[in-house]
Motif scaffolding. Structure first.
Motif, PDB file in Angstrom:
ATOM      1  N   ASN A   1       0.911  -1.111  -0.060  1.00  0.00           N
ATOM      2  CA  ASN A   1       0.726  -0.361  -0.351  1.00  0.00           C
ATOM      3  C   ASN A   1       0.516   1.081  -0.206  1.00  0.00           C
ATOM      4  OD1 ASN A   1      -3.129  -1.306   0.553  1.00  0.00           O
ATOM      5  ND2 ASN A   1      -1.367  -1.834   1.420  1.00  0.00           N
ATOM      6  N   GLY A   2       1.972   1.441  -0.095  1.00  0.00           N
ATOM      7  CA  GLY A   2       3.327   1.999  -0.113  1.00  0.00           C
ATOM      8  C   GLY A   2       2.944   3.272   1.172  1.00  0.00           C
ATOM      9  N   ILE A   3       2.995   2.572   2.712  1.00  0.00           N
ATOM     10  CA  ILE A   3       2.901   3.205   3.516  1.00  0.00           C
ATOM     11  C   ILE A   3       4.180   3.269   4.102  1.00  0.00           C
ATOM     12  CG2 ILE A   3       1.779   3.470   5.381  1.00  0.00           C
ATOM     13  CD1 ILE A   3      -0.643   2.281   4.649  1.00  0.00           C
ATOM     14  N   PRO A   4       5.027   3.859   4.208  1.00  0.00           N
ATOM     15  CA  PRO A   4       6.467   3.719   5.019  1.00  0.00           C
ATOM     16  C   PRO A   4       6.035   3.897   7.030  1.00  0.00           C
ATOM     17  CG  PRO A   4       5.588   6.440   5.503  1.00  0.00           C
ATOM     18  CD  PRO A   4       4.964   5.267   3.894  1.00  0.00           C
ATOM     19  N   GLY A   5       7.029   2.791   7.567  1.00  0.00           N
ATOM     20  CA  GLY A   5       7.076   2.722   8.349  1.00  0.00           C
ATOM     21  C   GLY A   5       8.198   2.219   9.832  1.00  0.00           C
ATOM     22  N   HIS A   6       8.331   2.009  10.478  1.00  0.00           N
ATOM     23  CA  HIS A   6       8.559   1.602  11.611  1.00  0.00           C
ATOM     24  C   HIS A   6       8.650   0.595  12.678  1.00  0.00           C
ATOM     25  CE1 HIS A   6      12.607   2.498  14.152  1.00  0.00           C
ATOM     26  NE2 HIS A   6      11.750   1.633  15.010  1.00  0.00           N
ATOM     27  N   VAL A   7       8.762  -0.953  12.424  1.00  0.00           N
ATOM     28  CA  VAL A   7       9.266  -2.423  13.463  1.00  0.00           C
ATOM     29  C   VAL A   7       9.744  -2.295  14.101  1.00  0.00           C
ATOM     30  CG1 VAL A   7       8.484  -4.399  12.867  1.00  0.00           C
ATOM     31  CG2 VAL A   7       7.421  -2.968  11.251  1.00  0.00           C
ATOM     32  N   GLU A   8       9.250  -2.661  15.022  1.00  0.00           N
ATOM     33  CA  GLU A   8      11.267  -2.722  15.973  1.00  0.00           C
ATOM     34  C   GLU A   8      10.490  -3.755  17.595  1.00  0.00           C
ATOM     35  OE1 GLU A   8      12.349   0.128  19.538  1.00  0.00           O
ATOM     36  OE2 GLU A   8      12.529   0.749  17.357  1.00  0.00           O
ATOM     37  N   ILE A   9      11.265  -4.797  17.250  1.00  0.00           N
ATOM     38  CA  ILE A   9      11.056  -5.881  17.720  1.00  0.00           C
ATOM     39  C   ILE A   9      11.624  -5.603  19.890  1.00  0.00           C
ATOM     40  CG2 ILE A   9      11.589  -7.967  18.512  1.00  0.00           C
ATOM     41  CD1 ILE A   9      11.940  -8.971  15.384  1.00  0.00           C
ATOM     42  N   THR A  10      10.517  -5.385  20.264  1.00  0.00           N
ATOM     43  CA  THR A  10      11.043  -5.050  21.634  1.00  0.00           C
ATOM     44  C   THR A  10      10.635  -6.517  22.810  1.00  0.00           C
ATOM     45  OG1 THR A  10       8.826  -4.268  22.845  1.00  0.00           O
ATOM     46  CG2 THR A  10       9.680  -2.732  21.002  1.00  0.00           C
TER      47      THR A  10
END
Length: 260
Positions: free
Chosen positions: A87-96
């Motif tokens: 869908n062309g959406i930028p993002g930040h994914v982080e494992i905590t």
């Protein structure tokens, strides 16, 4: 390009979000919205609706997805990563390890949910600052408003709900809850229609929180009359919307003429 045929639930989510935006002055031209996406149905539908609202409002705004995996299943966010790319959406994914910390022996004196939520909220604020975001969107719905209102009343003696749009850090960040006018069952129906790749919550405390306990208690209140649930939901959402609309109109930074 033909507009997709939408169900009643989908239209309700999109239009109710628009109503909340317009009446509380949530967004303004050029704002950058961080969208907290847990992978659950509420936050996923919120992200989808914000994406669609980008093509509706008469000014540009950006959305940026943020997912903080609590650590119970470090791989369960993969469907979100694929969906964002499609869908062309930028993002930040982080494992905590926030969920693991909350349920650790070192945290026995405190609520697991409180510890995890505190860590997650702090990190969300940090990421908003790092990515120069002006807004943080959280997927609370109408049920969350009702349960929060009664928790505040019964446990703290306060007549207080949960704002749809409120400033933090002197106004440098606006926390918004665009789906506050929508009930959970409508959100679920919309998610099914959109075929969003939501996943179940692996947290061992899921369904055993103060909020879920209050929701169970409220079922007794809903049985007082045939339409008690509807009256409570309508009354509290109108009350909260009125409060937020008045505050938005008094806000010197975002006037009513800019609200959308």
């Amino acid at each position: 390009m033909m507009r997709e045929k939408r169900s009643f639930a989908q239209e309700t989510c999109i239009r109710s979000m628009g109503k909340a935006m317009q009446q509380t002055g949530m967004l303004y031209p050029g704002c950058r919205v961080g969208v907290a996406v847990s992978g659950g149905v509420d936050s996923f539908v919120m992200l989808k609706c914000l994406r669609l609202r980008q093509g509706i409002v008469p000014f540009p705004f950006e959305i940026f997805a943020i997912h903080l995996n609590p650590g119970f299943d470090p791989a369960n966010h993969e469907p979100l990563v694929t969906w964002l790319a499609q869908n062309g959406i930028p993002g930040h994914v982080e494992i905590t390890d926030y969920g693991l910390q909350g349920h650790s022996e070192a945290n026995q004196r405190n609520s697991a949910c409180f510890r995890c939520a505190w860590l997650r909220r702090r990190r969300l604020f940090e990421l908003c600052r790092e990515y120069h975001l002006t807004h943080l969107a959280i997927g609370h719905n109408a049920e969350d408003l009702v349960s929060t209102f009664f928790l505040n009343l019964c446990r703290n003696g306060r007549v207080e709900g949960m704002s749809m749009s409120e400033p933090f850090f002197g106004g440098s960040l606006q926390v918004i809850r665009p789906l506050m006018l929508v009930e959970k069952r409508t959100i679920r129906a919309a998610a099914r229609k959109w075929e969003l790749p939501v996943w179940s919550n692996p947290c061992p405390s899921a369904g055993h929180t103060s909020r879920s306990s209050m929701e169970e208690t409220l079922h007794t209140l809903y049985g007082v009359t045939d339409n008690a649930r509807r009256c409570i939901f309508n009354g509290l959402t109108r009350w909260q919307l009125d409060k937020d609309r008045i505050r938005a109109q008094e806000d010197a930074k975002i006037g009513p003429e800019q609200a959308n």
